[in-house]
Design an enzyme around this catalytic site. Structure first.
Site, short mmCIF file in Angstrom:
data_model
loop_
_atom_site.label_atom_id
_atom_site.label_comp_id
_atom_site.label_asym_id
_atom_site.label_seq_id
_atom_site.Cartn_x
_atom_site.Cartn_y
_atom_site.Cartn_z
N HIS A 67 -21.07 16.70 17.52
CA HIS A 67 -21.87 17.63 18.14
C HIS A 67 -20.72 18.65 18.77
CE1 HIS A 67 -25.33 19.21 20.48
NE2 HIS A 67 -24.61 19.84 21.10
N HIS A 86 -18.21 19.97 21.29
CA HIS A 86 -18.21 19.63 22.66
C HIS A 86 -16.56 19.96 23.18
CE1 HIS A 86 -17.25 15.74 20.64
NE2 HIS A 86 -16.44 15.64 21.95
#
Length: 112
Positions: free
Chosen positions: A96, A98
């Site tokens: 994800h 980040h």
């Protein structure tokens, strides 16, 4: 989807929030590598920097604009580092997008 950061963004897993709006969430890293170590994530699931498109890339500008405010609020007046790991060889462990905001000490190069 079994994404830990999506679960954090959705409030299913608790975190120590530093900042939140409708587009992103920033929270303290559980394994800090510096006195200040904050993870900044888009709420929309984007797997990595390789998955940015013209349609979703504006989130990066938003995150970096907020990062400046977070750094000021955290007292990082002597500077800070923003890191993104992309892909397995790049050290990305959570799929994800980040960014790590690190500060509170002198940051050496190479990192370590």
């Amino acid at each position: 989807m079994d994404c830990i950061f999506c679960k954090i963004a959705n409030g299913e897993i608790p975190s120590t929030k530093v900042y939140e709006d409708d587009k992103m969430l920033a929270f303290r890293d559980l394994d800090p590598q510096a006195p200040v170590h904050i993870l900044m994530i888009p709420k929309e699931h984007i797997a990595s920097a390789d998955d940015l498109t013209e349609e979703n890339a504006q989130i990066v500008a938003h995150i970096f604009t907020v990062a400046k405010k977070i750094a000021a609020a955290e007292g990082l007046t002597n500077g800070y580092r923003i890191v993104n790991n992309c892909g397995e060889d790049g050290g990305q462990t959570v799929k994800h997008l980040h960014f790590h905001l690190l500060g509170g000490r002198s940051m050496a190069w190479p990192p370590g």
